[in-house]
Design an enzyme around this catalytic site. Structure first.
Site, short mmCIF file in Angstrom:
data_model
loop_
_atom_site.label_atom_id
_atom_site.label_comp_id
_atom_site.label_asym_id
_atom_site.label_seq_id
_atom_site.Cartn_x
_atom_site.Cartn_y
_atom_site.Cartn_z
N GLY A 109 0.79 -1.22 0.00
CA GLY A 109 0.00 0.00 0.00
C GLY A 109 0.83 1.27 0.00
O GLY A 109 0.51 2.23 -0.70
N GLN B 191 -7.52 -0.28 3.79
CA GLN B 191 -8.31 -0.78 4.90
C GLN B 191 -9.71 -1.22 4.49
O GLN B 191 -10.44 -1.84 5.27
CB GLN B 191 -8.40 0.28 6.00
CG GLN B 191 -8.48 -0.29 7.40
CD GLN B 191 -7.27 -1.12 7.77
OE1 GLN B 191 -6.17 -0.60 7.88
NE2 GLN B 191 -7.44 -2.41 7.97
N ALA C 243 -2.03 -6.74 -0.02
CA ALA C 243 -2.51 -8.11 0.13
C ALA C 243 -2.58 -8.57 1.57
O ALA C 243 -3.46 -9.37 1.93
CB ALA C 243 -1.59 -9.07 -0.66
N HIS C 244 -1.69 -8.10 2.43
CA HIS C 244 -1.59 -8.66 3.79
C HIS C 244 -2.71 -8.22 4.71
O HIS C 244 -2.80 -8.68 5.85
CB HIS C 244 -0.23 -8.34 4.41
CG HIS C 244 -0.06 -6.92 4.83
ND1 HIS C 244 -0.13 -6.52 6.14
CD2 HIS C 244 0.20 -5.79 4.12
CE1 HIS C 244 0.08 -5.22 6.22
NE2 HIS C 244 0.27 -4.75 5.00
N THR D 56 12.26 -7.02 -11.23
CA THR D 56 11.80 -8.39 -11.46
C THR D 56 10.46 -8.64 -10.76
O THR D 56 10.30 -8.35 -9.58
CB THR D 56 12.85 -9.39 -10.96
OG1 THR D 56 14.10 -9.13 -11.60
CG2 THR D 56 12.42 -10.82 -11.25
N CYS E 109 2.34 1.49 11.10
CA CYS E 109 3.44 2.21 10.46
C CYS E 109 4.02 3.30 11.35
O CYS E 109 5.05 3.88 11.02
CB CYS E 109 2.97 2.82 9.14
SG CYS E 109 2.49 1.56 7.93
#
Length: 372
Positions: free
Chosen positions: A71, A178, A199-200, A236, A323
């Site tokens: 994010g 969220q 994703a988490h 990559t 964070c």
């Protein structure tokens, strides 16, 4: 001691089905998705399938989905990319309760010449589209409004926001980190130009995110030096991560309404018991917030000490955004909705998921009462 995990807004455990989907791309299908040999072709098929799955779920086109590391990167991508492709417009409008990856990036862009305007919410964390309009969208290159607040859960009027931005020729961007996984998100219905998520937050792997960029939206590359992600984000490709994200997103949509109602019932039980049984406690945020977030001020109690006591008793919760963990400043979101510094430092965020139970809710309440 069995741990009770009430910190799902910070991160969620990796779903075992997601790990199963990722495993082939961590073992046998290890090729670089840009390679032309057979293992590389197998990898790019996995990457393409993941992109197609995400696009289909969001109502987007295949080439509007850009994979990122999460994010925070997606937010930087949207803001920095639109700034460097802004043309004659120079105004950036954000809310004062955005995630720090938006707030700090706005400050950095201000140093580079952007005219940054911040919109404040009401006491429930609700943002007004009229405030954005009155701030001057006609000379704005990008306006940012998060879908749901990560600390108090308030859901914002994104569809109206995007429509108003379009009327005035400003790009619209929403941080949906969220909201994804618990809200039925369709980018075409919302009408936004850009949308980010990670994703988490819904059972996927850490270090994997998406930025949706509507076709035709002027956005400069974030990482140069590689042709990946259509030249916008070199490096990559994390094929296993992309497969994991797509799998987790698909799983999050299964029986979504039932899961949401269940999570909301747990949150409401936790809220009602706290307000009824713990004196001087108040709840922060809108009643119409995302189902799993409950932010409570325990007036007169040191939140950090309470958090430590919960941890000692096997309960994982937080004082706000992961964070900003380790900082001594109280939550900027709580201060923006009118709480004093003392009240903000007395507040705890509980965030639940469909993996939690009624028994856990009741046990947490008893632990809170004992700790206080």
């Amino acid at each position: 001691m069995k741990v009770i995990y009430f910190d799902n807004a910070s991160t969620t455990p990796l779903d075992s089905r997601v790990l199963d989907a990722m495993t082939p791309y961590l073992t046998n299908i290890y090729g670089n998705a840009n390679s032309t040999h057979s293992i590389g072709r197998d990898a790019v098929r996995g990457l393409d399938d993941a992109r197609a799955t995400v696009a289909d779920i969001l109502g987007a086109n295949f080439n509007e989905i850009y994979f990122t590391s999460g994010g925070s990167e997606s937010n930087n991508f949207a803001m920095r990319g639109s700034f460097f492709a802004r043309g004659d417009r120079n105004k950036l409008i954000i809310s004062s309760i955005e995630h720090h990856s938006v707030l700090v990036t706005a400050s950095e862009l201000e140093k580079l010449g952007a005219n940054v305007i911040k919109i404040s919410p009401n006491c429930q964390g609700e943002l007004s589209v009229n405030d954005y309009k009155n701030a001057g969208l006609d000379d704005c290159f990008l306006a940012c409004m998060m879908t749901a607040n990560n600390e108090i859960g308030t859901i914002e009027p994104i569809k109206e926001f995007a429509s108003t931005c379009k009327t005035h020729g400003a790009l619209s961007f929403t941080d949906c980190v969220q909201g994804m996984g618990v809200l039925d998100i369709n980018v075409k219905e919302l009408g936004v130009d850009m949308l980010s998520f990670s994703a988490h937050k819904f059972g996927g792997p850490k270090g994997m995110g998406v930025l949706y960029i509507k076709n035709g939206t002027p956005v400069s590359p974030l990482i140069t030096g590689g042709s990946q992600e259509r030249g916008k984000r070199g490096g990559t490709s994390n094929v296993a991560g992309a497969v994991g994200l797509a799998t987790a997103l698909k799983l999050s949509r299964e029986n979504l309404n039932e899961k949401v109602e269940y999570i909301r019932s747990l949150r409401d039980r936790l809220k009602n018991r706290i307000l009824t049984e713990i004196p001087n406690s108040t709840v922060n945020g809108s009643k119409m917030g995302v189902p799993g977030i409950l932010n409570v001020t325990f007036n007169g109690i040191n939140g950090e000490t309470l958090l430590y006591n919960l941890d000692i008793n096997g309960v994982c919760a937080s004082m706000g955004s992961a964070c900003t963990a380790g900082t001594i400043d109280p939550s900027h979101v709580l201060k923006e909705i009118g709480l004093s510094q003392e009240q903000a430092k007395s507040s705890i965020r509980f965030s639940l998921s469909s993996n939690n139970t009624i028994e856990e809710v009741d046990k947490v309440v008893e632990i809170i009462k004992k700790s206080i």
